[in-house]
Motif scaffolding. Structure first.
Motif, PDB file in Angstrom:
ATOM      1  N   SER A 231      -2.082   9.596  -5.026  1.00 11.99           N
ATOM      2  CA  SER A 231      -1.098  10.844  -4.478  1.00 11.99           C
ATOM      3  C   SER A 231      -1.724  12.035  -5.103  1.00 11.99           C
ATOM      4  O   SER A 231      -1.721  12.358  -6.094  1.00 11.99           O
ATOM      5  CB  SER A 231       0.299  10.554  -4.905  1.00 11.99           C
ATOM      6  N   ILE A 232      -2.108  12.798  -4.227  1.00 13.06           N
ATOM      7  CA  ILE A 232      -2.929  14.030  -4.622  1.00 13.06           C
ATOM      8  C   ILE A 232      -2.075  15.272  -4.050  1.00 13.06           C
ATOM      9  O   ILE A 232      -1.985  15.436  -2.711  1.00 13.06           O
ATOM     10  CB  ILE A 232      -4.250  14.070  -4.112  1.00 13.06           C
ATOM     11  N   GLY A 233      -1.920  16.177  -4.740  1.00 11.22           N
ATOM     12  CA  GLY A 233      -1.337  17.471  -4.475  1.00 11.22           C
ATOM     13  C   GLY A 233      -2.264  18.303  -4.846  1.00 11.22           C
ATOM     14  O   GLY A 233      -3.028  18.528  -5.755  1.00 11.22           O
ATOM     15  N   VAL A 234      -2.198  19.627  -3.730  1.00 12.46           N
ATOM     16  CA  VAL A 234      -3.381  20.644  -4.028  1.00 12.46           C
ATOM     17  C   VAL A 234      -2.724  21.905  -3.838  1.00 12.46           C
ATOM     18  O   VAL A 234      -1.548  21.959  -2.936  1.00 12.46           O
ATOM     19  CB  VAL A 234      -4.219  20.472  -2.738  1.00 12.46           C
ATOM     20  N   SER A 235      -2.991  22.901  -4.687  1.00 11.81           N
ATOM     21  CA  SER A 235      -2.573  24.157  -4.636  1.00 11.81           C
ATOM     22  C   SER A 235      -3.715  25.146  -4.619  1.00 11.81           C
ATOM     23  O   SER A 235      -4.868  24.630  -5.211  1.00 11.81           O
ATOM     24  CB  SER A 235      -1.791  24.716  -5.886  1.00 11.81           C
ATOM     25  N   LEU A 236      -3.492  26.153  -4.274  1.00 12.25           N
ATOM     26  CA  LEU A 236      -4.927  27.284  -3.851  1.00 12.25           C
ATOM     27  C   LEU A 236      -4.591  28.645  -4.761  1.00 12.25           C
ATOM     28  O   LEU A 236      -3.501  29.128  -4.868  1.00 12.25           O
ATOM     29  CB  LEU A 236      -4.924  27.626  -2.416  1.00 12.25           C
ATOM     30  N   TYR A 237      -5.656  29.065  -5.205  1.00  8.45           N
ATOM     31  CA  TYR A 237      -5.782  30.319  -5.738  1.00  8.45           C
ATOM     32  C   TYR A 237      -6.380  31.529  -4.940  1.00  8.45           C
ATOM     33  O   TYR A 237      -7.285  31.090  -4.375  1.00  8.45           O
ATOM     34  CB  TYR A 237      -6.458  30.469  -7.162  1.00  8.45           C
TER      35      TYR A 237
END
Length: 388
Positions: free
Chosen positions: A342-348
């Motif tokens: 399960s992969i969660g992604v956030s962006l800068y």
């Protein structure tokens, strides 16, 4: 230059070096050669000191015999130190046997009251030979220590060997040269032992640097998987942000939680579970680039910091690639495992300005996948989550 000045200069220098080698030999885990060299230079020190102390007697035969006996003793001590320092498979008893022959020669010439030149010649040749042997060992193995210290010590030893033979010839015809010869010998000995001390300290420095490197590895690497740990990830995140300051560059945080890992430990045991984690860590590492950061942050949790993305679809492609590698079947310990992630992604900078905020956002996105069927990825979107 008077006898008193020459020998005061000589035994003062030797005393200082004896103290320094003794100090070096007591440093924990220091190369054992330092202790032997402390003994060898101490022998040279006492030889000069005894020569100086006996000058008042005016007995040339007594003075030279006592001096020569201690100078001969210095050579097998020096050579034994070299063998120990260089860790050579050489039997040191031959050095001691040759030195014992020189000492026996001095004793016999003393008892037989042999004249000075003949008495000196016997031990001088052996002394020169042992010193030349030291030079040969140093020239043959000077690369053991970083730098040129052993090579310089070899040059000093070779010069000393030649000096012993030429001094024998020169003083036969120019007796007044003896004081100059003692001064030259002291300077060459200074070069020899200063270089050896430098070699000891160089190895000590090398050991400190290696220990520091190991300590940094322990501080910044996960001991099981060999990946970076959370501390390292936090330390390097600011550098990753520097890459994101370029126009249109994106930094992405991928929070990865392995699915179906608990049954691995329950079915095959923790030892196999550890091997599975290592294999998964390698798979994740294979998916990342040299500019990315891959870290293990928990039992079966990993974080990948991806840099130098220019479009958001590249981030999603990276997430798909990570997921595909994790989903591949894995054979370990006689079992075949099918894990997921399960992969969660956030962006800068869209979802946060620091690592803590970005990891929290990625963690929320990961839990969205975890609670909706597992084995997928989602990009955090503030109030909503965009599942891909």
């Amino acid at each position: 230059m008077s006898d008193e000045v020459v020998h005061t200069f000589g035994f003062t220098i030797y005393f200082v070096f004896a103290l320094m080698f003794t100090w070096a030999s007591h440093i924990q885990r220091t190369n054992p050669g330092a202790g032997w060299w402390a003994l060898s230079i101490s022998s040279a020190f006492f030889a000069r000191l005894l020569y100086f102390a006996l000058l008042y007697t005016g007995d040339a035969r007594l003075i030279t015999t006592a001096y020569a006996a201690l100078i001969v003793l210095e050579k097998p001590l020096l050579l034994t130190g070299l063998v120990r320092f260089l860790n050579l498979p050489i039997t040191t008893r031959w050095f001691w046997l040759v030195a014992a022959i020189a000492e026996l020669w001095l004793l016999l010439t003393w008892a037989g009251q042999m004249d000075g030149p003949n008495r000196v010649a016997g031990y001088a040749v052996i002394n020169s030979g042992l010193t030349a042997c030291a030079a040969w060992l140093l020239f043959s193995h000077y690369r053991v220590v970083p730098g040129w210290s052993l090579l310089v010590a070899g040059i000093g030893s070779l010069a000393l060997s030649v000096h012993w033979l030429t001094l024998l010839v020169i003083t036969r015809y120019y007796p007044a040269w003896i004081n100059t010869g003692f001064a030259i010998g002291a300077m060459l000995t200074l070069v020899q032992y200063l270089s050896l001390l430098t070699a000891v300290l160089s190895l000590f420095q090398k050991r400190l640097l290696e220990s520091e490197a190991r300590a940094l590895d322990m501080a910044f690497l996960d001991p099981l998987t060999g990946l970076n740990n959370q501390r390292y990830m936090t330390t390097l995140f600011d550098q990753a942000l520097l890459l994101a300051t370029r126009p249109h560059h994106i930094v992405a945080i991928f929070f990865i939680d392995l699915d179906n890992f608990k049954p691995v430990n329950d079915q095959a045991g923790h030892a196999v579970g550890d091997e599975v984690l290592k294999a998964m860590a390698q798979r994740l590492k294979d998916c990342t680039r040299s500019t990315d950061i891959c870290a293990r942050v928990g039992g079966d949790e990993f974080v990948v910091i991806g840099t130098q993305f220019t479009q958001e679809f590249q981030v999603e492609e990276m997430a798909k690639k990570l997921l595909e590698h994790v989903l591949l079947p894995l054979e370990m310990g006689g079992y075949t495992f099918q894990l997921g992630a399960s992969i969660g992604v956030s962006l800068y900078p869209e979802h946060g300005n620091n690592l803590t905020e970005l990891v929290q956002c990625a963690d929320k996105a990961m839990y969205h996948i975890k609670h909706n069927g597992k084995s997928g990825f989602a990009v955090y979107g503030g109030e909503r989550l965009r599942e891909a």
